[in-house]
Design an enzyme around this catalytic site. Structure first.
Site, short mmCIF file in Angstrom:
data_model
loop_
_atom_site.label_atom_id
_atom_site.label_comp_id
_atom_site.label_asym_id
_atom_site.label_seq_id
_atom_site.Cartn_x
_atom_site.Cartn_y
_atom_site.Cartn_z
N ALA A 14 0.80 -1.23 0.00
CA ALA A 14 0.00 0.00 0.00
C ALA A 14 0.83 1.27 0.00
O ALA A 14 0.28 2.36 0.15
CB ALA A 14 -0.94 0.01 1.21
N ARG A 16 2.43 2.53 -2.51
CA ARG A 16 2.40 3.21 -3.81
C ARG A 16 1.39 2.53 -4.73
O ARG A 16 0.82 1.49 -4.40
CB ARG A 16 3.78 3.20 -4.47
CG ARG A 16 4.33 1.81 -4.76
CD ARG A 16 5.69 1.85 -5.43
NE ARG A 16 6.71 2.44 -4.56
CZ ARG A 16 7.51 1.73 -3.78
NH1 ARG A 16 7.41 0.40 -3.75
NH2 ARG A 16 8.40 2.32 -3.02
N GLY A 19 -2.37 -0.10 -4.61
CA GLY A 19 -2.61 -0.31 -3.18
C GLY A 19 -2.84 0.99 -2.45
O GLY A 19 -3.76 1.11 -1.64
N TYR A 164 5.10 -15.86 -14.63
CA TYR A 164 4.26 -14.79 -14.08
C TYR A 164 2.78 -15.15 -14.18
O TYR A 164 2.02 -14.99 -13.22
CB TYR A 164 4.53 -13.49 -14.83
CG TYR A 164 3.63 -12.35 -14.38
CD1 TYR A 164 3.75 -11.81 -13.10
CD2 TYR A 164 2.67 -11.82 -15.23
CE1 TYR A 164 2.93 -10.78 -12.68
CE2 TYR A 164 1.85 -10.78 -14.82
CZ TYR A 164 1.97 -10.26 -13.54
OH TYR A 164 1.15 -9.24 -13.12
N LYS A 168 0.10 -15.40 -11.07
CA LYS A 168 -1.10 -14.58 -10.95
C LYS A 168 -2.36 -15.45 -10.96
O LYS A 168 -3.32 -15.17 -10.23
CB LYS A 168 -1.16 -13.55 -12.08
CG LYS A 168 -0.09 -12.48 -12.02
CD LYS A 168 -0.07 -11.73 -10.69
CE LYS A 168 -1.25 -10.81 -10.49
NZ LYS A 168 -1.10 -9.95 -9.28
#
Length: 272
Positions: A14, A16, A19, A164, A168
């Site tokens: 959170a 940046r 977030g 990746y 995810k």
């Protein structure tokens, strides 16, 4: 319920980007925000720290508790969750936002980078959810919101950056798992993903993307706010897309979210 007033949100990553935008939107309602991220001192390349984010949250009308948390460290997560619950009397919402990215093929992805993505994205989300759940189960309208994509199994999303994508999708599968496991106990678990690329520091990982073709993080924050104010027993197990959420909320003019309304938008990964 249209407000998060008095609610306590534990938000990973959170300091940046998305977030922080979610935190600031909740702060406008008077929410309590745990800024759980790694950056305590200024980063040479990335903006913001947990302390600067906390001050922005306070300026926006919320309360903030900045805590240094690496989601790969289960002890640090459990300590932070305990401190947050003691400070604010519980936890109502978990936002799994922290994520690692490397858009590289199999041969170009070092094993340590593979491990990082799975440790942060999958394991970190699971560890944080596990730590928060005892408190969420006591909350009036508990939510787990994970920033992960719909499960799109078209090969074009698996071939270019398999590690990746797998990480995810692991976060997305975790969402379904939590939704079903805790459905009867009233804890909502949903995933949220942007239709377009969002203008954050992460776009540096997307070659050829111009910031002017992106949307600002506030579009995801406003969508998250709508989700998190739904009754948890009636809103779980969904893969939400930000602009579809806002359409459901009655927001039709999305130009205000564009970095440059005159430029065409760039679609995000995993979205057809």
């Amino acid at each position: 319920m249209d407000s998060l007033y008095g609610k306590t949100l534990f938000i990973t990553g959170a300091s940046r980007g998305i977030g922080k935008a979610i935190a600031l939107r909740a702060a406008e309602d008077g929410a309590n925000i745990i800024v759980a991220a790694k950056t305590a001192e200024p980063h040479p390349k990335l903006p913001g720290t947990i302390h600067t984010a906390a001050q922005e949250i306070r300026d926006a009308g919320g309360q903030a508790l900045p805590l240094v948390v690496d989601v790969r460290d289960e002890g640090a997560v459990e300590t932070a969750v305990a401190e947050a619950a003691e400070r604010f009397g519980g936890i109502d919402i978990l936002v799994n936002n922290a994520s690692a990215i490397s858009l590289t093929g199999t041969l170009e992805t070092p094993v340590r980078r593979f491990d990082l993505m799975f440790d942060v994205n999958v394991r970190g989300s699971w560890v944080t959810a596990r730590a928060c759940l005892p408190h969420l189960l006591k909350a009036e309208n508990p939510h787990v919101l994970t920033l992960s994509p719909p499960l799109n199994f078209e090969p074009r999303w698996l071939a270019p950056h398999g590690a990746y994508t797998l990480s995810k999708y692991g976060m997305s599968l975790l969402t379904l798992s939590l939704a079903e496991e805790f459905r009867d106990r009233g804890v909502a678990a949903n995933a949220l993903w942007p239709r377009t690329v969002i203008a954050t520091s992460a776009i540096e990982m997307l070659p050829g993307i111009e910031p002017g073709r992106c949307r600002r993080p506030e579009i995801v924050a406003d969508a998250a706010h709508w989700i998190l104010t739904r009754p948890s027993r009636d809103c779980t197990g969904n893969f939400f897309i930000d602009e579809a959420v806002l359409a459901q909320a009655g927001v039709t003019d999305l130009d205000l979210y564009a970095v440059d309304p005159e430029q065409p938008l760039e679609a995000d990964l995993f979205v057809d």
